[in-house]
Design an enzyme around this catalytic site. Structure first.
Site, mmCIF file in Angstrom:
data_model
loop_
_atom_site.group_PDB
_atom_site.id
_atom_site.type_symbol
_atom_site.label_atom_id
_atom_site.label_comp_id
_atom_site.label_asym_id
_atom_site.label_seq_id
_atom_site.Cartn_x
_atom_site.Cartn_y
_atom_site.Cartn_z
ATOM 1 N N CYS A 17 0.869 -1.175 0.000
ATOM 2 C CA CYS A 17 0.000 0.000 0.000
ATOM 3 C C CYS A 17 0.905 1.223 0.000
ATOM 4 O O CYS A 17 1.679 1.424 0.938
ATOM 5 C CB CYS A 17 -0.899 -0.023 1.229
ATOM 6 S SG CYS A 17 -1.841 1.481 1.409
ATOM 7 N N GLN A 141 -4.458 9.732 15.464
ATOM 8 C CA GLN A 141 -4.640 10.145 14.075
ATOM 9 C C GLN A 141 -3.702 9.351 13.169
ATOM 10 O O GLN A 141 -2.542 9.141 13.524
ATOM 11 C CB GLN A 141 -4.361 11.650 13.930
ATOM 12 C CG GLN A 141 -5.259 12.543 14.784
ATOM 13 C CD GLN A 141 -6.669 12.714 14.219
ATOM 14 O OE1 GLN A 141 -6.975 12.272 13.127
ATOM 15 N NE2 GLN A 141 -7.536 13.357 14.987
ATOM 16 N N TYR A 169 -14.443 14.408 22.985
ATOM 17 C CA TYR A 169 -13.949 13.297 22.144
ATOM 18 C C TYR A 169 -12.423 13.395 22.104
ATOM 19 O O TYR A 169 -11.815 13.478 21.031
ATOM 20 C CB TYR A 169 -14.538 13.348 20.732
ATOM 21 C CG TYR A 169 -16.040 13.512 20.698
ATOM 22 C CD1 TYR A 169 -16.874 12.394 20.696
ATOM 23 C CD2 TYR A 169 -16.625 14.771 20.700
ATOM 24 C CE1 TYR A 169 -18.261 12.536 20.678
ATOM 25 C CE2 TYR A 169 -18.002 14.930 20.697
ATOM 26 C CZ TYR A 169 -18.809 13.811 20.679
ATOM 27 O OH TYR A 169 -20.178 13.967 20.666
ATOM 28 N N GLU A 190 -13.815 11.491 26.966
ATOM 29 C CA GLU A 190 -13.592 10.439 25.969
ATOM 30 C C GLU A 190 -14.216 9.155 26.506
ATOM 31 O O GLU A 190 -14.149 8.879 27.704
ATOM 32 C CB GLU A 190 -12.071 10.275 25.776
ATOM 33 C CG GLU A 190 -11.585 8.965 25.211
ATOM 34 C CD GLU A 190 -12.039 8.704 23.772
ATOM 35 O OE1 GLU A 190 -11.980 9.613 22.941
ATOM 36 O OE2 GLU A 190 -12.472 7.569 23.512
ATOM 37 N N ASP A 239 -14.246 16.913 18.429
ATOM 38 C CA ASP A 239 -13.588 16.116 17.381
ATOM 39 C C ASP A 239 -14.256 14.740 17.350
ATOM 40 O O ASP A 239 -13.646 13.727 17.704
ATOM 41 C CB ASP A 239 -12.082 16.005 17.716
ATOM 42 C CG ASP A 239 -11.300 15.283 16.633
ATOM 43 O OD1 ASP A 239 -11.863 15.020 15.556
ATOM 44 O OD2 ASP A 239 -10.117 14.981 16.872
ATOM 45 N N CYS A 266 -13.794 14.533 10.461
ATOM 46 C CA CYS A 266 -13.233 13.728 9.361
ATOM 47 C C CYS A 266 -14.325 13.363 8.363
ATOM 48 O O CYS A 266 -14.109 12.538 7.480
ATOM 49 C CB CYS A 266 -12.548 12.475 9.914
ATOM 50 S SG CYS A 266 -13.604 11.510 10.973
#
Ligand SMILES: C[S@@+](CC[C@H](N)C(=O)[O-])C[C@H]1O[C@@H](n2cnc3c(N)ncnc32)[C@H](O)[C@@H]1O
Length: 312
Positions: A17, A141, A169, A190, A239, A266
């Protein structure tokens, strides 16, 4: 070992990949070959039988430390010790190997139970001026180079104030820790307990004393924390995962009316949906796309909202 073909769980095999880190690619490929050579069974989503479900390889790009997590469906991992010895001797970057049990009929990748089969069960990475501990169940991330761009955009949007901020989050506490130098106090929420353990340790490692973390769903914990803190937050970072904010949280934000909301997303579709709701009380000042997922159709966005009657 491959990618799902569009809207299916059919795997299109790929051995390399090009957007994956090379060492991670090589390690995953070697584990896959070992599994095939030693006839270790692979989980079948239809029969729900077989052992190995996923191989997760994460690297701290600044520390070069690698954490391998092998997700299994049962206790029948043949030649586990031999695999550990093989990977350890071939890659000295591998600091830990963890077996994660996921016995549920689900497309969620990780289960909740971990067994460390080599090392300490976590790795470290460095973002900006901070060091972060990352455990197998904790979110991190996927593109740490661009993560610095994303977080710096977020904290610049938030600005400085001698007041209180929330990091909703918060994962392992990265955004809150980045923002801590600009606020009097930061609170993070969280739902994954292991991520909150990491977050608390991350605050300690980085000598950040003005931050507190809470484990729980934002929907439940946010109202509880707001009742218990002395000073209401003036800035809130959110987030959330791809599904975005839930209605309850949007309503709490609208009622609380912090001066600024910094929304990191995202998923542009749920971001647009949520901003539309928040526009009742807020002006969208800026939205900055950040290319966290190059060569894919995905894009991360960082946006800043100002309360309508307090636009600065
Ligand atoms: C996109 S990640 C962001 C994490 C962190 N801000 C970062 O930059 O690394 C979203 C995080 O929200 C957590 N999460 C998902 N649903 C949640 C909920 N209802 N309440 C609290 N946390 C949640 C996930 O476990 C994950 O750590």
């Amino acid at each position: 070992m491959g990618v799902y073909s569009n809207r299916s769980h059919n795997i299109v095999p790929i051995s390399k990949c090009y957007i994956q880190n090379k060492i991670c690619n090589d390690i995953a490929q070697d584990i896959f070959e070992f599994i095939k050579e030693n006839d270790i069974s692979i989980y079948n989503e239809k029969t729900l039988k077989g052992t190995v479900r996923h191989i997760i390889v994460r690297i701290g790009v600044k520390t070069n430390e690698v954490l391998v997590t092998i997700v299994v469906n049962d206790n029948n991992f043949k030649k586990e010790k031999e695999l550990v010895e093989y990977i350890k001797s071939k890659y000295n970057q591998v600091k830990s190997i963890v077996k994660n049990y996921n016995t549920k009929n689900t497309n969620v990748i990780l289960g909740t139970k971990n067994e460390i089969i080599f090392g300490e069960g976590y790795i470290y990475d460095i973002l900006g001026e901070y060091k972060f501990k990352i455990s197998p169940l904790s979110f991190y991330q996927v593109n740490p180079i661009q993560t610095e761009v994303l977080y710096n955009t977020a904290i610049n949007y938030a600005g400085k104030s001698n007041k209180v901020a929330l990091d909703l989050y918060c994962g392992i506490g990265t955004i809150g820790i980045f923002a801590s130098k600009n606020f009097k106090k930061v609170y993070g929420i969280e739902k994954v307990a292991q991520a909150i353990d990491d977050a608390r340790e991350n605050a300690q490692i980085n000598n950040v004393e003005n931050i507190e973390f809470y484990v729980g769903d934002v929907e439940e914990k946010l109202p509880e924390i707001l009742k218990n803190i002395d000073e209401p937050p003036t800035t809130i970072f959110v987030d959330p995962p791809r599904k975005g904010l839930d209605n309850e949280t949007i309503n709490v934000l609208k009622k609380l009316q912090p001066e600024k909301i910094v929304y990191i997303s995202c998923n542009p579709a749920t971001l647009a949906r949520d901003l539309k709701e928040l526009e009742e009380r807020y002006v969208i000042k800026e939205i900055q796309p950040v290319d966290m997922f190059p060569y894919t159709s995905h894009v991360e966005c960082c946006s800043v909202l100002s309360l309508k009657n307090s636009i600065q």
